[in-house]
Scaffold this active site. Structure first.
Site, mmCIF file in Angstrom:
data_model
loop_
_atom_site.group_PDB
_atom_site.id
_atom_site.type_symbol
_atom_site.label_atom_id
_atom_site.label_comp_id
_atom_site.label_asym_id
_atom_site.label_seq_id
_atom_site.Cartn_x
_atom_site.Cartn_y
_atom_site.Cartn_z
ATOM 1 C CB THR A 12 0.125 -4.139 6.333
ATOM 2 O OG1 THR A 12 -1.212 -4.378 5.531
ATOM 3 C CG2 THR A 12 0.644 -2.747 6.104
ATOM 4 C CB THR A 19 -1.129 -0.101 1.293
ATOM 5 O OG1 THR A 19 -1.506 -1.112 1.022
ATOM 6 C CG2 THR A 19 -1.772 1.218 1.633
#
Length: 343
Positions: free
Chosen positions: A102, A29
């Site tokens: 993540t 991200t």
């Protein structure tokens, strides 16, 4: 007394001694600008958007490696990244920061920690919000991660996850929320430290063990397939049929303190004759027990049938440790000893 110009004392010490930080940028991200499908920010573009980074006065060597979402990372790729980081430390860098997605950060950090031999920290970070969104957290996380990589207080702590101005041990950290910027937490211990006003404050020191040998042989690593079975209500383990023909290890995420349905216990016991089977809890925190309950399917029953105690290790980290041990050719006794030490 504060440092000249208002800089935190730790930051001034870092500038005085810094040989530089190496930042290894993966995907995730933090590198997704939004808009064009498949577009990705380079490490240089990520760091250019971090306010205050240049003011640290520390040389930053930014390198792009394995530009893929973290869900597509492999054990081999993670070990490659660790090898690059280790070479950077051997060449004199003060610390290494890795930016990645993540989704698997809690697993990659633990894998790195198991084989990281250096006093200098290996710091992993990322972002929960894309760079173009309101309240993007990537820049703050990168700045905090670089500060931790430079901090003398972080020496000897192994691989660390820095997120939301908190410093977490790879051994304990979990991703606990699908979208929150405060997703990373260490339920069993809390964070090791915090970044406050630019200063790294370490409150706890994690225990360190001799690093495991990183498996460089890709074929051995690929062959060391380890399954994860999450036990559910009315689970008879039918999906485990034939597992001994396809896998070389199994992690069981049991109920609560390490329980399974009584009908599943014999099947798990039979699998221990073919492979190491590690018992963990699906709860995400706390330890499995060893001898409190004695009914069929209890932790006492499963240990009697040959299952290995996973202790405090959650199922995902137990799978990382077991696969690394299997790939290295460890026998059942060595595996049990490793879990007793690291669990």
């Amino acid at each position: 007394m504060g440092a000249p110009g208002g800089s935190p004392p730790g930051e001034v010490r870092a500038r005085e001694r810094a040989l530089g930080v190496v930042l290894l940028a993966l995907g995730g991200t933090i590198s997704v600008p939004g808009g064009a499908r498949g577009a990705r920010l380079s490490g240089a573009e990520i760091t250019a958007a971090v306010p205050g980074l240049a003011e640290l006065g520390v040389p930053l060597d930014v390198r792009d490696v394995h530009a893929v979402p973290s869900g597509s990372l492999t054990f081999a790729q993670v070990l490659d990244v660790v090898a690059v980081a280790a070479r950077a430390v051997a060449d004199g860098t003060d610390g290494v920061v890795v930016t990645q997605g993540t989704d698997t950060l809690e697993e990659t950090a633990f894998l790195a920690d198991l084989v990281w031999p250096h006093e200098k920290p290996l710091v992993l970070t990322g972002a929960m919000r894309q760079p173009a969104t309101a309240g993007a957290d990537g820049p703050a996380n990168v700045l905090a991660a670089v500060r931790v990589a430079l901090a003398r207080e972080a020496r000897g702590a192994g691989a660390l996850v820095v997120f939301n101005d908190e410093v977490h041990a790879a051994r304990w950290v979990r991703k606990t929320h699908s979208t929150s910027t405060a997703t990373f937490a260490s339920p069993n211990t809390g964070p090791l430290g915090h970044v406050v006003e630019g200063r790294v404050r370490m409150l706890l020191a994690p225990p360190r063990h001799e690093p495991l040998s990183a498996v460089c042989d890709r074929e051995r690593l690929a062959a060391a397939r380890v399954a994860l079975h999450v036990v559910t209500l009315d689970d008879d383990g039918a999906q485990l049929q034939g597992l001994e023909r396809t896998h070389r290890g199994l992690v069981v995420a049991g109920f609560g303190v390490g329980h399974v349905p009584d009908v599943l216990a014999p099947r798990l016991g039979a699998l221990t004759e073919h492979m190491p089977v590690v018992l963990t809890s699906r709860t995400g925190s706390g330890s499995v027990l060893r001898h409190t309950y004695g009914a069929p399917g209890s932790e006492t029953d499963l240990r009697r049938r040959g299952l290995i105690d996973g202790a405090f290790l959650d199922p995902y980290k137990a799978r990382v440790l077991l696969r690394l041990l299997v790939a290295a050719g460890a026998g059942r006794k060595e595996i049990a000893e490793a879990f007793a030490l690291r669990g």
